[in-house]
Design an enzyme around this catalytic site. Sequence first.
Site, short mmCIF file in Angstrom:
data_model
loop_
_atom_site.label_atom_id
_atom_site.label_comp_id
_atom_site.label_asym_id
_atom_site.label_seq_id
_atom_site.Cartn_x
_atom_site.Cartn_y
_atom_site.Cartn_z
N GLU A 114 11.55 -3.31 13.06
CA GLU A 114 12.65 -2.86 12.21
C GLU A 114 13.96 -2.73 12.98
O GLU A 114 15.02 -3.19 12.54
CB GLU A 114 12.30 -1.52 11.56
N ASP A 130 0.80 -1.22 0.00
CA ASP A 130 0.00 0.00 0.00
C ASP A 130 0.84 1.27 0.00
O ASP A 130 0.29 2.38 0.07
CB ASP A 130 -0.97 0.01 1.19
#
Length: 311
Positions: A265, A178
Amino acid sequence: MLHMKIKHIFKLLLMVASFTLLLHVSYRSTIAPLLASGQDGARGISTFRNFFSSWNMGCTKQVYVRPPPWSDSLPTIYAITPTYKRSVQKADLTRMSHTLLHVANLHWIVVEDSETKTSLVSRLLNKTGLNYTHFNVHITEKLNSRGSGQRNLALKWLRDTFRLNDSNAGVVYFADDDNTYSLELFDEMRNTKKVSVWPVAFVGGLRLESCKVNALGKVSGWDAKFAPTRPFAIDMAGFAVSLQLILSKPDVYFRLHGIPSGHQETRFLEDLVTLSDLEPKAANCTEVLVWHTRTTSPSIDGKYGDPNIET
């Protein structure tokens, strides 16, 4: 004086006559044959339309189904994309595939959060003309980071497929379906030595999150609002990893348990590199080449429209 005026009028009439004759000859030699078949010209008009229709279809196919030619001199970009069933899934994947069609030497690894490979995603990937690998894995438990299980399956495939120190140069990028990507981004990341980084717009409650770069051109910190003390305060779309580094650290995956939301992350990168290893891209992290966009789910009245038509 009268003689001169008559002479000029005669020249003008001669030019008009010549131009009219030229148009007539051109019409007779090019357009007329296409229209002349049949008493009412219907067959000729059909031939005329079919000619341009076939020409247009041929051009469309050339543009639509073919990515740039593969080059042995360019490192391969492995774009890992988790995806899941939702009303805008096909729209997001279609938009993303049209971006990737412009990127040379790209291999798209699409991993569905599903118990089986869906026909929607299978057909879409087959139509793109891209180099791709299609997987599925369904994670039943609720995790803080959606997509981590899918990214891990893609990492396992890379390690099972390639060997350390092989001649297969490449870079791994975690590209959600997206987001919005500039084509420049893929050029920036292609020659990553260890881990390259850049800003990401519209994330963490800010216009952009970015890395701070010192006078020596090295990353010295982070410009982030959410959990700014993270060792690597960066979004998933804000870094790429060398394939050789991924292969050299076979035990490094995204952690599925015991990780606070938004810390996937940093934990992943902590297991791979230190701050000094990072390579700032996008003009020393001063340009935005990726946007953390999200497609709004439409309000749908299920009483209308054929439910068998795929959207």
